[in-house]
Design a protein around this motif. Structure first.
Motif, PDB file in Angstrom:
ATOM      1  N   VAL A 120     -65.412 -18.364  41.661  1.00 10.81           N
ATOM      2  CA  VAL A 120     -65.368 -16.906  41.547  1.00 10.81           C
ATOM      3  C   VAL A 120     -65.042 -16.468  40.123  1.00 10.81           C
ATOM      4  N   VAL A 175     -60.365 -11.218  39.015  1.00 15.12           N
ATOM      5  CA  VAL A 175     -61.482 -11.529  39.914  1.00 15.12           C
ATOM      6  C   VAL A 175     -62.713 -10.692  39.573  1.00 15.12           C
ATOM      7  N   LEU A 176     -62.497  -9.378  39.345  1.00 16.37           N
ATOM      8  CA  LEU A 176     -63.646  -8.505  39.063  1.00 16.37           C
ATOM      9  C   LEU A 176     -64.361  -8.926  37.782  1.00 16.37           C
ATOM     10  N   ILE A 177     -63.570  -9.195  36.735  1.00 17.32           N
ATOM     11  CA  ILE A 177     -64.194  -9.575  35.467  1.00 17.32           C
ATOM     12  C   ILE A 177     -64.851 -10.951  35.607  1.00 17.32           C
ATOM     13  N   ILE A 179     -66.253 -12.150  38.271  1.00 17.30           N
ATOM     14  CA  ILE A 179     -67.526 -11.965  38.963  1.00 17.30           C
ATOM     15  C   ILE A 179     -68.580 -11.428  37.995  1.00 17.30           C
ATOM     16  N   GLY A 180     -68.177 -10.459  37.147  1.00 18.87           N
ATOM     17  CA  GLY A 180     -69.111  -9.899  36.170  1.00 18.87           C
ATOM     18  C   GLY A 180     -69.651 -10.983  35.244  1.00 18.87           C
ATOM     19  N   PHE A 181     -68.735 -11.801  34.720  1.00 21.59           N
ATOM     20  CA  PHE A 181     -69.178 -12.867  33.820  1.00 21.59           C
ATOM     21  C   PHE A 181     -70.048 -13.888  34.556  1.00 21.59           C
ATOM     22  N   VAL A 183     -72.125 -13.318  36.932  1.00 23.40           N
ATOM     23  CA  VAL A 183     -73.485 -12.769  37.025  1.00 23.40           C
ATOM     24  C   VAL A 183     -74.205 -12.909  35.685  1.00 23.40           C
ATOM     25  N   ALA A 184     -73.497 -12.544  34.601  1.00 24.82           N
ATOM     26  CA  ALA A 184     -74.135 -12.601  33.285  1.00 24.82           C
ATOM     27  C   ALA A 184     -74.478 -14.039  32.908  1.00 24.82           C
TER      28      ALA A 184
END
Lengths: 361, 332
Positions: A120, A175-177, A179-181, A183-184
């Motif tokens: 994650v 966790v949010l950041i 997930i963003g990374f 995806v990128a």
């Protein structure tokens, strides 16, 4: 790994419930959580049985007796199939599973959140992006891949850490950041997939799902070295784990350098996950699943490290066994099986979650 | 916010879109001066440059506009309906659902044309959207940003594993699919435009019709009910609109993340929170982000092209980081 050192000859009546005193050789004594010990033993026996089954089953069935012969180095007609083909793959599976299991246990302990697994927070995606990039630029030597993937994994974790840090590390933000990374980074991976030629793409694609196909000692050896190096660290970690469970104020009062211990635990977890990813690709969700299963089995407040390692190995070996046999003659990558089971489990964790920040019990 | 300022920003966004279109038509492996681009568009002509502009760059640009508008508007609606700043088709697994639909169409249903698999894309997008929201909304606290993002990540991993499973057992599908899998505008022909514009139109109409409803919902479920809105119908319409828009965009260009996340926030920063302004603003800015990403992708590593989805992801991450670092998001 839940043994607690106490003063020699602790009187019987202060022993906490569920613990037994062990006095090896009369010098000193340990408290052993009885249930953890039993669970660990059962897991080990189960794992041994699954390993034998793994070596028996394949394109051709080999009798368990012959398998045992091969494993103990006695001459057997099945030496080639069992010894040369299945054994190396099994060894890799065991190591990868154990590494992901311990990694997940460490990171989840520090984050105090079962959702913060290396999958994650971007570690496996970082390792994946760097490895696939190297593959498309012609790096095919399996001895180089672990180092590349460690670089990628550590790099991604460091990025997420830096960007999530703001007057402390909030689990939700992390966790949010992450997930963003993730995806990128996975889109960067896709970029390299389309750049390479068809064969490289096919190979990288299989690798990206996490696969033991055609892998063996060549990948297992560097991983084994790292895992061996990590054992003393893990012993330290098992002790340090307890201190991490203190809240910040208590720790400061006790003079514990909590920040450093946390950093060490996370770094160890990230390295283990990255190396395992380098050896077999990102086998999804093992790092998320194994520690939680282990903790539920042992019913301890803390995540048990040894039981997590065994559970991780068990999950990977069983998943690979299924991936090999379920759609035969096609062998699915093991990561497909672990994700197909792990993702619904993650959703179940979310459904059960108790607090607003998404932190399950 | 003053009407004048809003109209000013709308005009600025329109100009930005026109500039982006011009860039998209003029920049590429063959540099074509803007004057010749205009000439080719207005007066025809049979020169090679004119042919390139008309047969390659115009369709590509038009698809970019459609996809950008669809994703950005879908993002606005998803954020509005879930009342969650992190909602976005790419991150929540909705695009991946559409992808799985397309893969299944190619591998099992033997569908090779866009008109065939757009329906599969809708079905996949819809199923994924409903599943993710249902999972995230259960438990205490409802669909918080973290729960939604995690449910989306889990759904993404799950769908990706199934897609990989299909692709590893079927090499032929992999070869068709791998270029389309990364969201990209290259190699898409004019048929796609003809195919998806009706869906786009229906999706946009559905969404525009509920602009006031979204405004009411932003005040909270109870107040929305008090204002005479039927919350259930509103949610359903929103989900339907977002699904159709996402499905059409994915069928046309593959999954593209972060446009639906970044653009709505940008739009709200410029024209305030009223959806009758935010929706058109997003519809203008989404294409700008897609076209600019596409143009940059064409020139960074010549002669090969970086797919637009990679560029939007790289541009979008700082956006997400900034958004998450604002305390309000985490606490929500």
């Amino acid at each position: 790994m839940t043994a607690t050192r106490t003063a020699a000859g602790a009187p019987e009546r202060v022993r906490p419930a569920g613990y037994a005193v062990v006095r090896p050789g009369g010098r000193g004594s340990f408290l052993v959580h009885r249930r953890s010990l039993a669970v660990t033993c059962v897991l080990a026996v189960l794992l041994a049985a699954v390993c034998v089954a793994y070596l028996c089953v394949g394109e051709s069935f080999v009798a368990p007796g012959e398998v045992v012969k091969v494993v103990f180095g006695q001459p057997s007609p099945d030496q080639l199939v069992v010894g040369e083909l299945r054994e190396p793959r099994l060894a890799l599976g065991l190591l990868v599973g154990a590494a992901f299991g311990v990694s997940g246990a460490l990171i989840q302990t520090v984050a105090r959140n079962p959702l913060a697994s290396p999958d994650v927070i971007g570690v496996t995606h970082g390792a994946g992006a760097v490895t696939v990039a190297a593959m498309t630029y012609g790096v095919t030597s399996y001895s180089a891949l672990p180092y590349l993937s460690i670089t990628g994994g550590l790099g991604a974790a460091a990025l997420v850490y830096v960007f999530a840090w703001r007057r402390g590390l909030h689990a939700a933000r992390f966790v949010l950041i992450g997930i963003g990374f993730s995806v990128a980074l996975s889109s960067v991976t896709q970029l390299f997939l389309t750049k390479g030629d068809y064969l490289v793409a096919q190979q990288a694609k299989v690798w990206l799902t996490g696969s033991l196909n055609g892998r063996g000692y060549a990948e297992a050896r560097p991983l084994a070295n790292f895992v061996l190096l990590a054992v003393p660290c893990a012993l330290w970690a098992a002790r340090a784990q307890r201190t991490v469970s203190f809240d910040d104020d208590t720790a400061t009062a006790l003079g514990i350098r909590l920040g450093r211990i946390r950093f060490g635990l996370v770094a160890l977890g990230v390295v283990l996950a990255s190396v395992a990813t380098g050896a077999a690709g990102p086998v999804d969700f093992v790092a998320l699943l194994a520690p939680q299963i282990a903790r539920r089995l042992t019913r301890t407040a803390q995540i048990p490290l040894l039981a997590s390692a065994l559970t991780g190995a068990l999950v990977v070996v069983v998943a690979d066994l299924l991936a090999r046999k379920l759609f035969s003659p096609t062998e699915l990558p093991v990561g497909v099986m672990t994700a197909a089971v792990g993702a619904p489990y993650l959703m179940w964790l979310i459904v059960r979650s108790r607090s607003r920040s998404g932190e399950p019990s | 916010m003053h009407l004048r300022r809003r109209t000013g920003w709308m005009a600025a966004a329109t100009v930005a879109l026109l500039l982006a279109v011009l860039l998209s038509l003029a920049v590429g492996s063959r540099e074509i001066p803007p004057s010749q681009v205009l000439d080719a568009l207005l007066h025809g002509g049979t020169s090679q440059n004119a042919e390139v502009v008309r047969s390659l760059r115009v369709p590509r640009t038009v698809i970019g506009i459609m996809v950008g508008a669809a994703l950005a508007v879908a993002g606005v609606v998803m954020q509005g309906v879930t009342r969650n700043p992190i909602a976005e088709p790419g991150i929540l697994g909705v695009s991946q659902g559409a992808s799985l639909g397309v893969v299944c169409a190619i591998a099992y249903a033997g569908v090779g044309t866009l008109s065939g698999y757009v329906w599969f894309a809708f079905a996949g997008a819809g199923a994924a959207a409903v599943a993710v929201y249902a999972v995230a909304a259960r438990g205490r606290g409802g669909a918080s940003p973290v729960k939604l993002a995690l449910a989306g990540a889990a759904m993404n991993a799950f769908l990706t594993s199934i897609v990989s499973g299909v692709l590893t057992t079927d090499a032929q599908t992999l070869d068709t699919y791998r270029f389309w899998q990364v969201g990209s505008l290259s190699g898409r022909d004019t048929d796609i435009i003809a195919m998806i514009w009706p869906f786009l139109a229906v999706g946009l109409l559905l969404v525009l019709a509920m602009a006031r409803g979204l405004d009411a919902l932003a005040l909270g479920e109870d107040i929305a009910k008090g204002l005479g809105q039927n919350v259930a119908v509103l949610r359903l319409t929103g989900a339907l609109g977002a699904t159709v828009l996402t499905g059409a965009a994915v069928a046309a260009a593959g999954p593209i993340a972060f446009v639906g996340l970044a653009v709505p926030h940008l739009a709200r920063a410029l024209v305030g929170t009223a959806h009758r302004w935010v929706l058109p603003m997003a519809a203008l800015l989404g294409p700008v982000m897609i076209l600019v990403s596409d143009v940059v992708g064409r020139i960074v590593f010549p002669p090969s092209e970086v797919p637009v989805a990679v560029m939007t992801a790289l541009i979008g991450v700082p956006f997400l980081v900034a958004l998450v670092r604002r305390r309000s998001v985490v606490a929500a």
